[in-house]
Design an enzyme around this catalytic site. Structure first.
Site, PDB file in Angstrom:
ATOM      1  N   VAL A  64       0.910  -1.256   0.057  1.00  0.00           N
ATOM      2  CA  VAL A  64      -0.016   0.159  -0.080  1.00  0.00           C
ATOM      3  C   VAL A  64       0.772   1.445   0.101  1.00  0.00           C
ATOM      4  O   VAL A  64       0.342   2.526  -0.210  1.00  0.00           O
ATOM      5  CB  VAL A  64      -1.094  -0.059   1.226  1.00  0.00           C
ATOM      6  CG1 VAL A  64      -2.100  -0.948   0.803  1.00  0.00           C
ATOM      7  CG2 VAL A  64      -0.190  -0.042   2.486  1.00  0.00           C
ATOM      8  N   ASN A  90      -5.798   0.246   7.300  1.00  0.00           N
ATOM      9  CA  ASN A  90      -5.155  -0.119   8.732  1.00  0.00           C
ATOM     10  C   ASN A  90      -3.786  -0.368   8.444  1.00  0.00           C
ATOM     11  O   ASN A  90      -3.084  -0.294   9.580  1.00  0.00           O
ATOM     12  CB  ASN A  90      -6.067  -1.355   8.995  1.00  0.00           C
ATOM     13  CG  ASN A  90      -5.264  -2.127  10.177  1.00  0.00           C
ATOM     14  OD1 ASN A  90      -5.275  -1.796  11.389  1.00  0.00           O
ATOM     15  ND2 ASN A  90      -4.747  -3.305   9.681  1.00  0.00           N
ATOM     16  N   SER A 143      -3.420   6.616  15.437  1.00  0.00           N
ATOM     17  CA  SER A 143      -2.628   6.217  16.711  1.00  0.00           C
ATOM     18  C   SER A 143      -2.818   7.389  17.817  1.00  0.00           C
ATOM     19  O   SER A 143      -2.796   8.527  17.334  1.00  0.00           O
ATOM     20  CB  SER A 143      -1.125   5.704  16.592  1.00  0.00           C
ATOM     21  OG  SER A 143      -0.191   5.783  17.645  1.00  0.00           O
ATOM     22  N   TYR A 155       6.806   8.478  13.193  1.00  0.00           N
ATOM     23  CA  TYR A 155       5.358   7.760  13.182  1.00  0.00           C
ATOM     24  C   TYR A 155       4.403   8.904  13.850  1.00  0.00           C
ATOM     25  O   TYR A 155       3.320   8.897  13.339  1.00  0.00           O
ATOM     26  CB  TYR A 155       5.807   6.816  14.476  1.00  0.00           C
ATOM     27  CG  TYR A 155       4.469   5.820  14.871  1.00  0.00           C
ATOM     28  CD1 TYR A 155       4.315   4.681  13.613  1.00  0.00           C
ATOM     29  CD2 TYR A 155       3.412   5.928  15.700  1.00  0.00           C
ATOM     30  CE1 TYR A 155       3.426   3.527  14.327  1.00  0.00           C
ATOM     31  CE2 TYR A 155       2.673   5.200  15.983  1.00  0.00           C
ATOM     32  CZ  TYR A 155       2.300   3.940  15.215  1.00  0.00           C
ATOM     33  OH  TYR A 155       1.464   3.090  15.425  1.00  0.00           O
ATOM     34  N   ALA A 157       4.393  12.051  13.028  1.00  0.00           N
ATOM     35  CA  ALA A 157       3.903  13.000  12.039  1.00  0.00           C
ATOM     36  C   ALA A 157       3.058  12.208  11.187  1.00  0.00           C
ATOM     37  O   ALA A 157       2.118  12.737  10.764  1.00  0.00           O
ATOM     38  CB  ALA A 157       5.295  13.343  11.582  1.00  0.00           C
ATOM     39  N   LYS A 159       0.836   9.689  11.780  1.00  0.00           N
ATOM     40  CA  LYS A 159      -0.454   9.379  12.101  1.00  0.00           C
ATOM     41  C   LYS A 159      -1.041  10.794  12.257  1.00  0.00           C
ATOM     42  O   LYS A 159      -2.387  10.515  12.261  1.00  0.00           O
ATOM     43  CB  LYS A 159      -0.147   8.569  13.567  1.00  0.00           C
ATOM     44  CG  LYS A 159       0.560   7.253  13.352  1.00  0.00           C
ATOM     45  CD  LYS A 159      -0.457   6.516  12.459  1.00  0.00           C
ATOM     46  CE  LYS A 159      -0.228   4.744  12.333  1.00  0.00           C
ATOM     47  NZ  LYS A 159      -1.175   4.129  11.544  1.00  0.00           N
TER      48      LYS A 159
HETATM   49  P1  NDP Z   1       0.590  -5.788  12.817  1.00  0.00           P
HETATM   50  O1  NDP Z   1       2.136  -5.531  12.418  1.00  0.00           O
HETATM   51  O2  NDP Z   1      -0.027  -6.804  13.544  1.00  0.00           O
HETATM   52  O3  NDP Z   1      -0.046  -5.600  11.258  1.00  0.00           O
HETATM   53  C1  NDP Z   1       0.197  -4.841  10.319  1.00  0.00           C
HETATM   54  C2  NDP Z   1      -0.498  -5.065   8.858  1.00  0.00           C
HETATM   55  O4  NDP Z   1       0.088  -4.052   8.016  1.00  0.00           O
HETATM   56  C3  NDP Z   1       0.047  -6.546   8.581  1.00  0.00           C
HETATM   57  O5  NDP Z   1      -1.195  -7.148   7.940  1.00  0.00           O
HETATM   58  C4  NDP Z   1       0.883  -6.230   7.309  1.00  0.00           C
HETATM   59  O6  NDP Z   1       0.922  -7.103   6.176  1.00  0.00           O
HETATM   60  C5  NDP Z   1       0.349  -4.743   6.726  1.00  0.00           C
HETATM   61  N1  NDP Z   1       1.346  -3.998   6.144  1.00  0.00           N
HETATM   62  C6  NDP Z   1       2.429  -3.502   6.690  1.00  0.00           C
HETATM   63  N2  NDP Z   1       3.059  -2.850   5.702  1.00  0.00           N
HETATM   64  C7  NDP Z   1       2.519  -3.132   4.713  1.00  0.00           C
HETATM   65  C8  NDP Z   1       2.499  -2.459   3.135  1.00  0.00           C
HETATM   66  N3  NDP Z   1       3.575  -1.978   2.880  1.00  0.00           N
HETATM   67  N4  NDP Z   1       1.697  -2.892   2.544  1.00  0.00           N
HETATM   68  C9  NDP Z   1       0.659  -3.510   2.663  1.00  0.00           C
HETATM   69  N5  NDP Z   1       0.387  -3.994   3.884  1.00  0.00           N
HETATM   70  C10 NDP Z   1       1.360  -3.817   4.704  1.00  0.00           C
HETATM   71  O7  NDP Z   1       0.172  -4.514  13.446  1.00  0.00           O
HETATM   72  P2  NDP Z   1      -1.168  -3.855  14.035  1.00  0.00           P
HETATM   73  O8  NDP Z   1      -2.176  -4.789  14.083  1.00  0.00           O
HETATM   74  O9  NDP Z   1      -0.756  -3.558  15.564  1.00  0.00           O
HETATM   75  O10 NDP Z   1      -1.317  -2.220  13.453  1.00  0.00           O
HETATM   76  C11 NDP Z   1      -2.363  -2.100  12.751  1.00  0.00           C
HETATM   77  C12 NDP Z   1      -2.307  -0.605  12.558  1.00  0.00           C
HETATM   78  O11 NDP Z   1      -2.604   0.189  14.064  1.00  0.00           O
HETATM   79  C13 NDP Z   1      -1.274   0.205  12.125  1.00  0.00           C
HETATM   80  O12 NDP Z   1      -1.538   1.236  11.234  1.00  0.00           O
HETATM   81  C14 NDP Z   1      -0.529   0.574  13.423  1.00  0.00           C
HETATM   82  O13 NDP Z   1       0.195   1.679  13.192  1.00  0.00           O
HETATM   83  C15 NDP Z   1      -1.769   1.094  14.192  1.00  0.00           C
HETATM   84  N6  NDP Z   1      -1.483   0.947  15.716  1.00  0.00           N
HETATM   85  C16 NDP Z   1      -0.949  -0.005  16.448  1.00  0.00           C
HETATM   86  C17 NDP Z   1      -1.075  -0.051  17.809  1.00  0.00           C
HETATM   87  C18 NDP Z   1      -0.487  -1.259  18.707  1.00  0.00           C
HETATM   88  O14 NDP Z   1      -0.025  -0.987  19.757  1.00  0.00           O
HETATM   89  N7  NDP Z   1      -0.687  -2.495  18.213  1.00  0.00           N
HETATM   90  C19 NDP Z   1      -1.100   1.525  18.444  1.00  0.00           C
HETATM   91  C20 NDP Z   1      -1.377   2.373  17.555  1.00  0.00           C
HETATM   92  C21 NDP Z   1      -1.497   2.125  16.420  1.00  0.00           C
HETATM   93  P3  NDP Z   1       2.169  -7.733   5.305  1.00  0.00           P
HETATM   94  O15 NDP Z   1       3.313  -7.743   6.235  1.00  0.00           O
HETATM   95  O16 NDP Z   1       1.575  -8.812   5.162  1.00  0.00           O
HETATM   96  O17 NDP Z   1       2.178  -6.780   4.207  1.00  0.00           O
END
Ligand code: NDP
Length: 252
Positions: A64, A90, A143, A155, A157, A159
Site C-alpha cells: 500500500v 489499517n 494512533s 510515526y 507525524a 499518524k
Molecule cells: P501488525 O504488525 O500486526 O499488522 C500490520 C499489518 O499491516 C499487516 O497485515 C501487514 O501485512 C500490513 N502492512 C505493513 N506494511 C504494509 C505494506 N507496505 N503494504 C501492505 N500492507 C502492509 O500491526 P497492528 O495490527 O498492531 O497495526 C495495525 C495498525 O494499527 C497500524 O496502522 C498501526 O500503526 C496501528 N496502531 C497499532 C498500535 C498497537 O499498539 N498495536 C497502536 C497504535 C496504532 P504484510 O506484512 O503482510 O504486508
C-alpha cells in the site's frame, strides 16, 4: 441481520493483528471483506477461516505504499463485487521511537511511505468509485501518537497526517453521502507491539514521552479496535464524520 450486512469492505493490513481481527468481526457482521496486504499466504489463511465460519472474503495482495498497487486493490474489488462501500486504511508499520535528532532519512521516508502515503493513495483510489455512487465510508487507523505526538517523530507525524486527512476528506464530502473517521489505538496486543520495529532505540527520548502516558492501564486487544472500526463502518455512525476516536483505556 448483521451491522454491516452486504457491505463491500476493503481492510488493508488484514494479514495480522488489528486488520485480521477487524476482517473477522466485519465478516461476522455480514460484510463481504476484501483483505489486502503483502503476504498472500497469510491473507489466504485469514480468508479461509472467514469462509469456513460462513462469511464472504476475497484477497488481493499488494504494497500500500505503492500507488499502482493501491489503484489495483480498488479496481479488483470493484471487478469482484461491483462497488466499495467501506475502506479501512489499517496497514502500518511500528515505531522505532526515534526523536527528531536521532531519526535517519531512511526511517523517516519508510514510515511516511507506509503509514501516511498509503492512506492518501488508497483513499483517492476508493473515492473514485464512492463518489460515482455518492455513498461510502472511510475508516483510517491513526494512533495515540498522531493525537498526542508522544511517539517517535516520524510515526507521530505520519499518524497526525492521517488525522488531518480524515478531517479534510470529511469536510469535502460532508452531506454528500461519504464519511471519513479515524480510530486512534493506544498500545494494543498485536505482533507489531512485540516486534523489533517497536523496540526503543532512543531510551532517553522515550522516557520523556512516557511521562505523558499513564502506563498503569491495561493494553487494549485487537478486538477493541475492531469494534470501534465496526461502529464507523456501520450505519450506526451515519451522522458521524471527521472524528478521531481514541481507544486506549485512557492511558493519555
Ligand atoms: P501488525 O504488525 O500486526 O499488522 C500490520 C499489518 O499491516 C499487516 O497485515 C501487514 O501485512 C500490513 N502492512 C505493513 N506494511 C504494509 C505494506 N507496505 N503494504 C501492505 N500492507 C502492509 O500491526 P497492528 O495490527 O498492531 O497495526 C495495525 C495498525 O494499527 C497500524 O496502522 C498501526 O500503526 C496501528 N496502531 C497499532 C498500535 C498497537 O499498539 N498495536 C497502536 C497504535 C496504532 P504484510 O506484512 O503482510 O504486508
Amino acid at each position: 441481520m448483521g451491522l454491516v450486512e452486504g457491505k463491500v469492505i476493503i481492510v488493508t493490513g488484514a494479514s495480522s493483528g488489528i486488520g485480521e481481527k477487524t476482517a473477522e468481526v466485519l465478516a461476522a457482521e455480514g460484510a463481504k471483506v476484501v483483505l489486502a496486504a503483502r503476504r498472500k499466504e497469510k491473507l489466504e489463511d485469514v480468508a479461509n477461516r472467514i469462509i469456513a465460519a460462513g462469511g464472504e472474503a476475497y484477497t488481493v495482495s499488494g504494497d500500500v505504499s505503492v500507488r499502482e498497487d493501491c489503484d489495483r486493490i480498488a479496481e479488483e474489488t470493484v471487478k469482484k463485487y461491483g462497488r466499495i462501500d467501506v475502506l479501512v486504511n489499517n496497514a502500518g508499520i511500528g515505531d522505532k521511537q526515534m526523536s527528531i535528532t536521532r531519526c535517519s532519512d531512511d526511517w523517516w521516508r519508510q514510515i511516511i511511505a507506509v503509514n501516511q502515503d498509503s492512506v492518501f493513495y488508497m483513499s483517492r483510489a476508493a473515492l473514485v468509485y464512492m463518489e460515482k455512487r455518492g455513498e461510502g465510508s472511510i475508516v483510517n487507523i491513526s494512533s495515540i501518537g498522531g493525537v498526542f505526538a508522544n511517539a517517535g517523530i516520524a510515526y507521530s507525524a505520519a499518524k497526525a497526517a492521517v488525522v488531518a486527512m480524515t478531517k479534510n476528506v470529511a469536510i469535502q464530502f460532508a452531506g454528500k453521502g461519504i464519511r471519513c473517521n479515524a480510530v486512534c489505538p493506544g498500545p494494543t496486543i498485536t505482533p507489531l507491539l512485540s516486534s523489533d520495529e517497536i523496540a526503543t532505540f532512543d531510551q532517553e527520548f522515550m522516557k520523556t514521552c512516557n511521562e505523558h502516558i499513564c502506563r498503569s492501564v491495561p493494553k487494549a486487544e485487537a478486538v477493541d479496535q475492531a469494534n470501534a472500526i465496526l461502529y464507523f463502518a456501520s450505519d450506526l455512525s451515519k451522522a458521524v464524520t471527521g472524528q478521531a476516536l481514541v481507544v486506549d483505556y485512557g492511558c493519555n
